[in-house]
Structures are given as C-alpha cells and as structure tokens.
Design a protein around this motif. Structure first.
Motif, PDB file in Angstrom:
ATOM      1  N   HIS A  74      62.351 -15.323  75.680  1.00  0.00           N
ATOM      2  CA  HIS A  74      63.225 -15.216  76.065  1.00  0.00           C
ATOM      3  C   HIS A  74      62.110 -15.475  77.883  1.00  0.00           C
ATOM      4  N   GLU A 119      62.407 -20.315  76.346  1.00  0.00           N
ATOM      5  CA  GLU A 119      63.396 -20.712  76.021  1.00  0.00           C
ATOM      6  C   GLU A 119      62.689 -20.465  74.599  1.00  0.00           C
ATOM      7  N   SER A 129      65.737 -20.954  70.211  1.00  0.00           N
ATOM      8  CA  SER A 129      66.108 -20.026  70.583  1.00  0.00           C
ATOM      9  C   SER A 129      66.181 -18.934  69.855  1.00  0.00           C
ATOM     10  N   SER A 174      62.465 -13.146  70.095  1.00  0.00           N
ATOM     11  CA  SER A 174      62.822 -14.281  70.835  1.00  0.00           C
ATOM     12  C   SER A 174      62.056 -14.034  72.308  1.00  0.00           C
TER      13      SER A 174
END
Length: 380
Positions: free
Chosen positions: A185, A194, A53, A183
């Motif tokens: 996400h 993730e 993450s 990131s």
C-alpha cells in the motif's frame, strides 16, 4: 499538511510503469514473475506469490493452510482488521493474544499462557498470525517453539516489515513460519499502489496460493487431472478468487524494490532525529536487539492518555497529520457483535489509549522533524 506516511516515486518508477503500458501485457505478464523473483531473492524465501492486496494474501494464506469452519485462528488485537478478518472469511473463529505494551507486538508470555489454557479446553488454534507491528518482527523463534509444541501453523503478517530483519536475517525467509505476508500500500515501505506478496519455503503451499489467487484454476500440464486437450485447456480444481496483481502494479513494485534498503536506512535516520529532538521523558516503543526494524510507523506513548485526542487534533491543526495505530480490533462494533468486550485485552487497550503515530516517510526532512517535535513539545 505533513502526512503520516507517503510513497516516494521517482522517474525510474514512472518509466517502469510506462514501459508496461507500452508492452503487450498489462496483466498476467512477465513483470509479475520478475517482481516475485525480486522479493523471494531479497528475503531468502524459495517462493513468492503476488496478489492485489495484503488482505487478499492473508485470506489465501489461511486457505492454503486449510483453515476452515470450526478452526480457531489467533492474532494480535493491535493491528488493522484484515489480520483477523482473513480467518472469518474462511469460516474460522477468531481470538486474540494480548500484546507487550513496550513493543506493540504479541506477548510470547501471553501466547504461552493462552495455549496452555486452550489445550485444557480442547480449542487450540489451527493457525497463529503474529503481526510485526510498526516494522519490528515478533519473537518468531519463541513463537515457532510453541508452534512445534502445540501443533499450529504460523502466518507472519509482515505488512509493515519488508526490509526488516530478525536475528540478522530478512523477515520473509519463513525460517520460523509457514507463510509470510507483505503489503505494498502507498503508506508502506515500498509500494505497488495496491498489492501484496506471500513468501514461503514450501512448494506445495506456493502451488495452492497461485491457484487460489486465480479462481482455483491451473493450466500447468503436470497439475491437470484430465489429459491435456490442447493449448487452450485449463481446469478449475478448487474455489478460488480473482486476487491477481497487474503487471502495471508489479512493475512499480519491482522498481521500488531497488530502493528498499535505501528507504529503510532513511527511516532509521529520521527516527534518530526524532529521538534527538523529542523530550527525553516521552516513551517510545522499545526495539529488540534481535530485530532491525523497517520503521513503517513511529509511535510515541503519552503519560496522560486523557490529553491524547486534544494533542492529535492540535497537531493536525498545525499541519501535522498525526494518527493512531491501531484501534484494538476487538473493540470494533463487528467484533463486539461476536462477543468481544472492552477489558478482554488490557495491554492492547492501554497501549491504544496512549499511542500517537508521528509522520515518518522518506520525503521528510530534518526541518520537518524539528517542526513536528517543537510543536509536540509545546503541546505537551
């Protein structure tokens, strides 16, 4: 409901994941190296280190720069809490630098003034974490000049900004920073479900990061403190964490990298449609001439802050998942307990009171944009 952000998964992405599931490696295999190489090549950084993450990436970025107890780390109050929590994980003290309401990014003038005051009080930061809000880079050249003058390290929180450019070069090349963090996400520009990534131009930092993401362990012969005892041998040389990404995630991220520029170009097309169809008197975040935003978020600012809650609720009632980014970190109860108070960062608070995030992701159509803007216009 039209979501404010959403992944775009195609058959190539699915095939990439299935191929890993059929392979010998589900984790700690070749897909991770390939993903890291793709990101480092794209950004022009010598090294890239994948994690599970961006939060994990921020944590070990601080540790790799020796942030610890008694140190100060400064970041933006206009961000997700991970941007500041990462320093607290290391035992450091957090403080914030107010933003420019017009961009949502750290104000260089505020940073300069805060540094001058901190020097007098002998509490200069060990590191500063500029956050590239909504996909637009902070003014990194000016921040780097201040870093040279006041001797602090820089971690770019580019969670919103893979695919963005600053001064015609990719965000993530670390020309003006020690480490940059991305990131993946699902609501971000590309996704690995993730996942996060750190880039750096420093080999020693990259080595530290790789150890920290995997329990502080190395099995590289050149790094071992004792004589190699056999092919099974490894050493834990520091206290690390299990922050490893899987090959399944890396395969998805690697496949998505192939469409990164396409995704960013589509986001620019959609923002142009917003500009075309929204009322001309509605305030938008300003884009700097030095920056090419990846447009992770599309934010408008209301003139009448008192109407914001009603408008967001009505947009959602009409099938439009409007959102707000971000609640200023210093207003969170946890940070209130650390001594922060309302009024500490007035620009961030003013921005928050007016901001609405409208949906923006590659699956939106011009019809969707017309519906969103027509509905919003009616509510205004």
């Amino acid at each position: 409901m039209i979501p404010y952000g959403k992944q775009d998964i195609n058959q190539d992405d699915i095939d990439a994941v299935v191929n890993v599931l059929k392979s010998d490696y589900l984790t700690q295999g070749p897909a991770i190296d390939q993903f890291e190489h793709a990101v480092s090549e794209y950004c022009g950084a010598k090294y890239a280190v994948a994690t599970n993450s961006a939060t994990s990436a921020l944590h070990i970025a601080c540790l790799a720069l020796d942030v610890g107890k008694g140190d100060y780390v400064w970041t933006s109050p206009n961000s997700f809490v991970a941007s500041s929590n990462c320093a607290i994980y290391c035992g450091a003290k957090v403080d914030f630098v107010d933003i420019d309401v017009k961009t949502g990014n750290i104000s260089v003038a505020s940073l300069r003034a805060k540094l001058q005051e901190a020097k007098k009080n002998n509490n200069l930061p060990k590191a500063v974490i500029p956050v590239h809000f909504a996909g637009q880079s902070c003014d990194m050249a000016e921040i780097a000049k201040l870093a040279n003058e006041y001797h602090f390290k820089i971690i770019e929180d580019a969670s919103h900004a893979i695919g963005a450019k600053y001064q015609n070069s990719p965000v993530g090349n670390c020309l003006f920073s020690d480490i940059c963090v991305f990131s993946f996400h699902p609501v971000k520009i590309i996704t690995s479900a993730e996942g996060g990534m750190l880039t750096t131009k420093c080999g020693d930092i990259a080595t530290k990061l790789k150890k920290l993401r995997s329990h502080g362990i190395t099995n590289q012969p050149k790094d071992l403190e004792r004589v190699d005892q056999g092919p099974w041998y490894y050493e834990q040389q520091s206290l690390g964490f299990n922050y490893r990404i899987t090959d399944i995630q890396a395969a998805l991220g690697l496949s998505q990298m192939k469409r990164l520029d396409e995704f960013v170009a589509k986001r620019h097309q959609l923002t142009s449609l917003y500009t075309k169809y929204l009322p001309t008197n509605l305030t938008h975040l300003i884009q700097s001439r030095d920056c090419y935003s990846s447009y992770h978020l599309y934010v408008v600012l209301l003139d009448n802050a008192a109407k914001r809650k009603e408008i967001v609720m009505q947009l959602r009632a009409n099938g439009i998942f409007a959102h707000v980014h971000y609640i200023p970190i210093h207003l969170q109860p946890f940070y209130h307990n650390l001594g922060f108070r309302e009024g500490d960062y007035p620009n961030a608070e003013e921005y928050y009171s007016k901001a609405i995030t409208l949906p923006l992701h590659p699956n939106l159509t011009e019809k969707d944009i017309k519906y969103i803007t027509t509905t919003l216009r009616g509510l205004l």
